[in-house]
Motif scaffolding. Structure first.
Motif, PDB file in Angstrom:
ATOM      1  N   VAL A   3       7.326  13.088   2.305  1.00  0.00           N
ATOM      2  CA  VAL A   3       6.809  12.570   1.036  1.00  0.00           C
ATOM      3  C   VAL A   3       5.477  11.901   1.342  1.00  0.00           C
ATOM      4  O   VAL A   3       5.420  10.985   2.162  1.00  0.00           O
ATOM      5  CB  VAL A   3       7.784  11.560   0.395  1.00  0.00           C
ATOM      6  CG1 VAL A   3       7.206  10.985  -0.888  1.00  0.00           C
ATOM      7  CG2 VAL A   3       9.141  12.206   0.140  1.00  0.00           C
ATOM      8  N   GLU A   4       4.430  12.364   0.683  1.00  0.00           N
ATOM      9  CA  GLU A   4       3.104  11.804   0.934  1.00  0.00           C
ATOM     10  C   GLU A   4       2.722  10.779  -0.129  1.00  0.00           C
ATOM     11  O   GLU A   4       2.929  10.996  -1.321  1.00  0.00           O
ATOM     12  CB  GLU A   4       2.060  12.913   0.964  1.00  0.00           C
ATOM     13  CG  GLU A   4       2.240  13.848   2.147  1.00  0.00           C
ATOM     14  CD  GLU A   4       1.125  14.853   2.260  1.00  0.00           C
ATOM     15  OE1 GLU A   4      -0.054  14.436   2.322  1.00  0.00           O
ATOM     16  OE2 GLU A   4       1.431  16.059   2.258  1.00  0.00           O
ATOM     17  N   GLU A   5       2.189   9.670   0.341  1.00  0.00           N
ATOM     18  CA  GLU A   5       1.581   8.621  -0.471  1.00  0.00           C
ATOM     19  C   GLU A   5       2.450   8.158  -1.639  1.00  0.00           C
ATOM     20  O   GLU A   5       2.017   8.143  -2.785  1.00  0.00           O
ATOM     21  CB  GLU A   5       0.196   9.057  -0.932  1.00  0.00           C
ATOM     22  CG  GLU A   5      -0.682   9.333   0.282  1.00  0.00           C
ATOM     23  CD  GLU A   5      -2.157   9.122   0.040  1.00  0.00           C
ATOM     24  OE1 GLU A   5      -2.515   8.260  -0.780  1.00  0.00           O
ATOM     25  OE2 GLU A   5      -2.938   9.824   0.695  1.00  0.00           O
ATOM     26  N   ILE A   6       3.672   7.740  -1.320  1.00  0.00           N
ATOM     27  CA  ILE A   6       4.520   7.121  -2.342  1.00  0.00           C
ATOM     28  C   ILE A   6       3.943   5.725  -2.610  1.00  0.00           C
ATOM     29  O   ILE A   6       3.651   4.968  -1.695  1.00  0.00           O
ATOM     30  CB  ILE A   6       6.006   7.088  -1.918  1.00  0.00           C
ATOM     31  CG1 ILE A   6       6.880   6.582  -3.056  1.00  0.00           C
ATOM     32  CG2 ILE A   6       6.212   6.306  -0.624  1.00  0.00           C
ATOM     33  CD1 ILE A   6       8.374   6.744  -2.821  1.00  0.00           C
ATOM     34  N   GLY A  13      -1.589   8.772   3.811  1.00  0.00           N
ATOM     35  CA  GLY A  13      -2.650   9.634   4.310  1.00  0.00           C
ATOM     36  C   GLY A  13      -2.443  10.118   5.733  1.00  0.00           C
ATOM     37  O   GLY A  13      -3.133  11.036   6.186  1.00  0.00           O
ATOM     38  N   THR A  14      -1.487   9.529   6.451  1.00  0.00           N
ATOM     39  CA  THR A  14      -1.242   9.926   7.840  1.00  0.00           C
ATOM     40  C   THR A  14      -0.833  11.387   7.944  1.00  0.00           C
ATOM     41  O   THR A  14      -1.328  12.126   8.791  1.00  0.00           O
ATOM     42  CB  THR A  14      -0.160   9.025   8.477  1.00  0.00           C
ATOM     43  OG1 THR A  14      -0.602   7.665   8.456  1.00  0.00           O
ATOM     44  CG2 THR A  14       0.122   9.441   9.911  1.00  0.00           C
ATOM     45  N   THR A  24       0.841  -1.200   0.000  1.00  0.00           N
ATOM     46  CA  THR A  24       0.000   0.000   0.000  1.00  0.00           C
ATOM     47  C   THR A  24       0.882   1.259   0.000  1.00  0.00           C
ATOM     48  O   THR A  24       2.056   1.201   0.372  1.00  0.00           O
ATOM     49  CB  THR A  24      -0.903   0.032   1.248  1.00  0.00           C
ATOM     50  OG1 THR A  24      -0.090  -0.033   2.411  1.00  0.00           O
ATOM     51  CG2 THR A  24      -1.878  -1.139   1.243  1.00  0.00           C
ATOM     52  N   PRO A  25       0.329   2.415  -0.379  1.00  0.00           N
ATOM     53  CA  PRO A  25       1.108   3.653  -0.342  1.00  0.00           C
ATOM     54  C   PRO A  25       1.572   3.997   1.072  1.00  0.00           C
ATOM     55  O   PRO A  25       0.908   3.658   2.062  1.00  0.00           O
ATOM     56  CB  PRO A  25       0.128   4.710  -0.855  1.00  0.00           C
ATOM     57  CG  PRO A  25      -0.881   3.956  -1.648  1.00  0.00           C
ATOM     58  CD  PRO A  25      -1.009   2.630  -0.949  1.00  0.00           C
ATOM     59  N   LEU A  26       2.716   4.676   1.137  1.00  0.00           N
ATOM     60  CA  LEU A  26       3.286   5.099   2.416  1.00  0.00           C
ATOM     61  C   LEU A  26       3.517   6.601   2.417  1.00  0.00           C
ATOM     62  O   LEU A  26       3.781   7.195   1.374  1.00  0.00           O
ATOM     63  CB  LEU A  26       4.646   4.426   2.648  1.00  0.00           C
ATOM     64  CG  LEU A  26       4.704   2.925   2.794  1.00  0.00           C
ATOM     65  CD1 LEU A  26       6.155   2.471   2.920  1.00  0.00           C
ATOM     66  CD2 LEU A  26       3.897   2.464   3.997  1.00  0.00           C
TER      67      LEU A  26
END
Length: 117
Positions: free
Chosen positions: A72-75, A96-97, A55-57
């Motif tokens: 870095v958002e949602e790699i 999304g955090t 999943t994205p991180l």
């Protein structure tokens, strides 16, 4: 451990782990889904990849003292993140955090035992 933004006082993750061993650092979150509220820190690190991460991180690159150098958002899975000069720890969080718990360059993070949180 708890991961907190010391600048804003906001709690970012309730269950934070800092990987310091070769095996922990090598595997990180490969093959794992990070649940909401989790964070994994990779010690002695200035870049990460998301190969085999399902999943994205969100990634937070910081110095050992907690100073945030890059966010870095949602790699997405199977990507290579940026190399961030001066980074000592990369925190990996569920995508999304950072949108829900804002962290900005120049903020300072703190990781502490839950008893102190």
């Amino acid at each position: 451990m708890v991961l907190r933004n010391r600048t804003t006082g906001e709690r970012i993750a309730d269950r934070a782990r800092l990987y310091t061993t070769f095996v922990g650092r090598f595997f990180g979150v490969m093959g794992k889904n990070l649940p909401e509220g989790d964070a994994v820190g990779i010690d002695s690190c200035d870049w990460v990849h998301t190969a085999f991460v399902p999943t994205p991180l969100d990634l937070i690159f910081c110095r050992r003292n907690g100073d945030v150098l890059m966010v870095v958002e949602e790699i997405r899975p199977f990507k290579i993140g940026p190399r961030v000069a001066g980074s000592d720890i990369v925190w990996e969080l569920p995508g999304g955090t950072v949108r829900r718990h804002p962290v900005r360059i120049g903020d300072c993070l703190r990781w502490e035992s839950k008893e102190n949180g």
